[in-house]
Design a protein around this motif. Structure first.
Motif, PDB file in Angstrom:
ATOM      1  N   LEU A 198      -0.133   7.303  17.278  1.00  0.00           N
ATOM      2  CA  LEU A 198      -1.141   7.503  16.672  1.00  0.00           C
ATOM      3  C   LEU A 198      -1.292   6.759  15.120  1.00  0.00           C
ATOM      4  O   LEU A 198      -2.038   6.255  14.786  1.00  0.00           O
ATOM      5  CB  LEU A 198      -1.886   8.855  16.569  1.00  0.00           C
ATOM      6  CG  LEU A 198      -2.107   9.496  17.581  1.00  0.00           C
ATOM      7  CD1 LEU A 198      -2.634  10.945  17.601  1.00  0.00           C
ATOM      8  CD2 LEU A 198      -3.208   8.809  18.543  1.00  0.00           C
ATOM      9  N   THR A 199      -0.035   7.041  14.514  1.00  0.00           N
ATOM     10  CA  THR A 199      -0.043   6.522  13.153  1.00  0.00           C
ATOM     11  C   THR A 199       1.280   5.329  12.819  1.00  0.00           C
ATOM     12  O   THR A 199       1.289   4.891  11.705  1.00  0.00           O
ATOM     13  CB  THR A 199       0.082   7.605  11.999  1.00  0.00           C
ATOM     14  OG1 THR A 199       1.212   8.026  12.387  1.00  0.00           O
ATOM     15  CG2 THR A 199      -0.935   8.428  12.347  1.00  0.00           C
ATOM     16  N   ALA A 200       1.994   5.326  14.048  1.00  0.00           N
ATOM     17  CA  ALA A 200       3.120   4.539  13.868  1.00  0.00           C
ATOM     18  C   ALA A 200       3.989   4.963  12.657  1.00  0.00           C
ATOM     19  O   ALA A 200       4.751   4.058  11.984  1.00  0.00           O
ATOM     20  CB  ALA A 200       2.680   2.871  13.480  1.00  0.00           C
ATOM     21  N   THR A 201       3.990   6.093  12.485  1.00  0.00           N
ATOM     22  CA  THR A 201       4.979   6.836  11.460  1.00  0.00           C
ATOM     23  C   THR A 201       5.835   7.662  12.098  1.00  0.00           C
ATOM     24  O   THR A 201       5.389   8.908  12.895  1.00  0.00           O
ATOM     25  CB  THR A 201       3.952   7.537  10.619  1.00  0.00           C
ATOM     26  OG1 THR A 201       3.092   6.571   9.893  1.00  0.00           O
ATOM     27  CG2 THR A 201       4.714   8.082   9.319  1.00  0.00           C
ATOM     28  N   ASP A 202       7.171   7.680  11.818  1.00  0.00           N
ATOM     29  CA  ASP A 202       8.183   8.662  12.375  1.00  0.00           C
ATOM     30  C   ASP A 202       8.409   9.930  11.355  1.00  0.00           C
ATOM     31  O   ASP A 202       8.933   9.646  10.255  1.00  0.00           O
ATOM     32  CB  ASP A 202       9.529   7.784  12.554  1.00  0.00           C
ATOM     33  CG  ASP A 202      10.538   8.692  13.482  1.00  0.00           C
ATOM     34  OD1 ASP A 202      10.372   9.941  13.403  1.00  0.00           O
ATOM     35  OD2 ASP A 202      11.295   8.220  13.727  1.00  0.00           O
ATOM     36  N   PRO A 203       7.807  10.868  11.690  1.00  0.00           N
ATOM     37  CA  PRO A 203       8.058  12.137  10.690  1.00  0.00           C
ATOM     38  C   PRO A 203       9.518  12.240  10.568  1.00  0.00           C
ATOM     39  O   PRO A 203       9.761  12.902   9.582  1.00  0.00           O
ATOM     40  CB  PRO A 203       7.633  13.103  11.449  1.00  0.00           C
ATOM     41  CG  PRO A 203       6.573  12.640  12.556  1.00  0.00           C
ATOM     42  CD  PRO A 203       7.053  11.356  12.733  1.00  0.00           C
ATOM     43  N   ASN A 204      10.245  12.079  11.241  1.00  0.00           N
ATOM     44  CA  ASN A 204      11.658  12.320  11.124  1.00  0.00           C
ATOM     45  C   ASN A 204      12.449  11.445  10.055  1.00  0.00           C
ATOM     46  O   ASN A 204      13.190  11.936   9.136  1.00  0.00           O
ATOM     47  CB  ASN A 204      12.753  12.243  12.381  1.00  0.00           C
ATOM     48  CG  ASN A 204      12.471  13.371  13.300  1.00  0.00           C
ATOM     49  OD1 ASN A 204      12.299  14.462  12.832  1.00  0.00           O
ATOM     50  ND2 ASN A 204      12.020  12.962  14.422  1.00  0.00           N
ATOM     51  N   ASP A 205      11.596  10.260   9.796  1.00  0.00           N
ATOM     52  CA  ASP A 205      12.266   9.428   8.677  1.00  0.00           C
ATOM     53  C   ASP A 205      11.552  10.143   7.202  1.00  0.00           C
ATOM     54  O   ASP A 205      12.242   9.989   6.477  1.00  0.00           O
ATOM     55  CB  ASP A 205      11.364   8.010   8.904  1.00  0.00           C
ATOM     56  CG  ASP A 205      12.049   7.106   9.929  1.00  0.00           C
ATOM     57  OD1 ASP A 205      13.151   7.402  10.340  1.00  0.00           O
ATOM     58  OD2 ASP A 205      11.644   6.101  10.607  1.00  0.00           O
ATOM     59  N   ALA A 206      10.496  10.442   7.486  1.00  0.00           N
ATOM     60  CA  ALA A 206       9.706  11.279   6.382  1.00  0.00           C
ATOM     61  C   ALA A 206      10.779  12.570   5.858  1.00  0.00           C
ATOM     62  O   ALA A 206      10.603  12.733   4.673  1.00  0.00           O
ATOM     63  CB  ALA A 206       8.345  11.517   6.365  1.00  0.00           C
ATOM     64  N   LEU A 207      11.226  13.189   6.791  1.00  0.00           N
ATOM     65  CA  LEU A 207      12.114  14.282   6.662  1.00  0.00           C
ATOM     66  C   LEU A 207      13.208  13.781   5.795  1.00  0.00           C
ATOM     67  O   LEU A 207      13.428  14.434   4.705  1.00  0.00           O
ATOM     68  CB  LEU A 207      12.659  14.915   7.928  1.00  0.00           C
ATOM     69  CG  LEU A 207      11.748  15.971   8.379  1.00  0.00           C
ATOM     70  CD1 LEU A 207      12.512  16.422   9.695  1.00  0.00           C
ATOM     71  CD2 LEU A 207      11.415  17.059   7.280  1.00  0.00           C
ATOM     72  N   SER A 208      13.778  12.881   5.938  1.00  0.00           N
ATOM     73  CA  SER A 208      14.822  12.337   5.131  1.00  0.00           C
ATOM     74  C   SER A 208      14.803  11.831   3.882  1.00  0.00           C
ATOM     75  O   SER A 208      15.461  11.705   3.030  1.00  0.00           O
ATOM     76  CB  SER A 208      15.859  11.086   6.229  1.00  0.00           C
ATOM     77  OG  SER A 208      14.944   9.997   6.259  1.00  0.00           O
ATOM     78  N   GLU A 209      13.496  11.486   3.676  1.00  0.00           N
ATOM     79  CA  GLU A 209      13.216  10.940   2.509  1.00  0.00           C
ATOM     80  C   GLU A 209      12.511  12.115   1.564  1.00  0.00           C
ATOM     81  O   GLU A 209      12.339  11.920   0.324  1.00  0.00           O
ATOM     82  CB  GLU A 209      12.030  10.012   2.650  1.00  0.00           C
ATOM     83  CG  GLU A 209      12.314   8.768   3.363  1.00  0.00           C
ATOM     84  CD  GLU A 209      11.185   7.763   3.698  1.00  0.00           C
ATOM     85  OE1 GLU A 209      10.050   8.068   3.234  1.00  0.00           O
ATOM     86  OE2 GLU A 209      11.554   6.819   4.358  1.00  0.00           O
ATOM     87  N   LEU A 210      12.476  13.381   1.961  1.00  0.00           N
ATOM     88  CA  LEU A 210      11.747  14.451   1.303  1.00  0.00           C
ATOM     89  C   LEU A 210      12.699  14.698  -0.292  1.00  0.00           C
ATOM     90  O   LEU A 210      11.873  14.708  -0.962  1.00  0.00           O
ATOM     91  CB  LEU A 210      11.565  15.730   1.962  1.00  0.00           C
ATOM     92  CG  LEU A 210      10.597  15.707   3.002  1.00  0.00           C
ATOM     93  CD1 LEU A 210      10.603  17.091   3.541  1.00  0.00           C
ATOM     94  CD2 LEU A 210       9.212  15.647   2.294  1.00  0.00           C
TER      95      LEU A 210
END
Length: 76
Positions: free
Chosen positions: A57-69
């Protein structure tokens, strides 16, 4: 509109909890911890399904965001 990594992870976690509730189980992050850190197969599955929804839906991978937290500055 750009979202922070924390916003992406939080939104995905809320979605995973909603999926889990649909199965008849309540998960409260403040009491039970993060679904993405769980070793329980169903909880892992709910996180995975929420990630798939975000990607689709958003073309965003939350697992990538996790690594950036850890890299994001906090405004606390």
């Amino acid at each position: 509109m750009s979202r922070t990594s924390k916003q992406i992870v939080d939104q995905t976690h809320d979605l995973a909890e909603a999926f889990y509730l649909h199965l008849g189980y309540e998960h409260v992050r403040e009491h039970h911890g993060n679904l993405y850190e769980s070793t329980h197969p169903t909880e892992q599955s709910m996180w995975h399904l929420a990630c798939l929804a975000q990607i689709e839906l958003t073309a965003t991978d939350p697992n990538d965001a996790l690594s950036e937290l850890d890299e994001e500055p906090t405004n606390d």
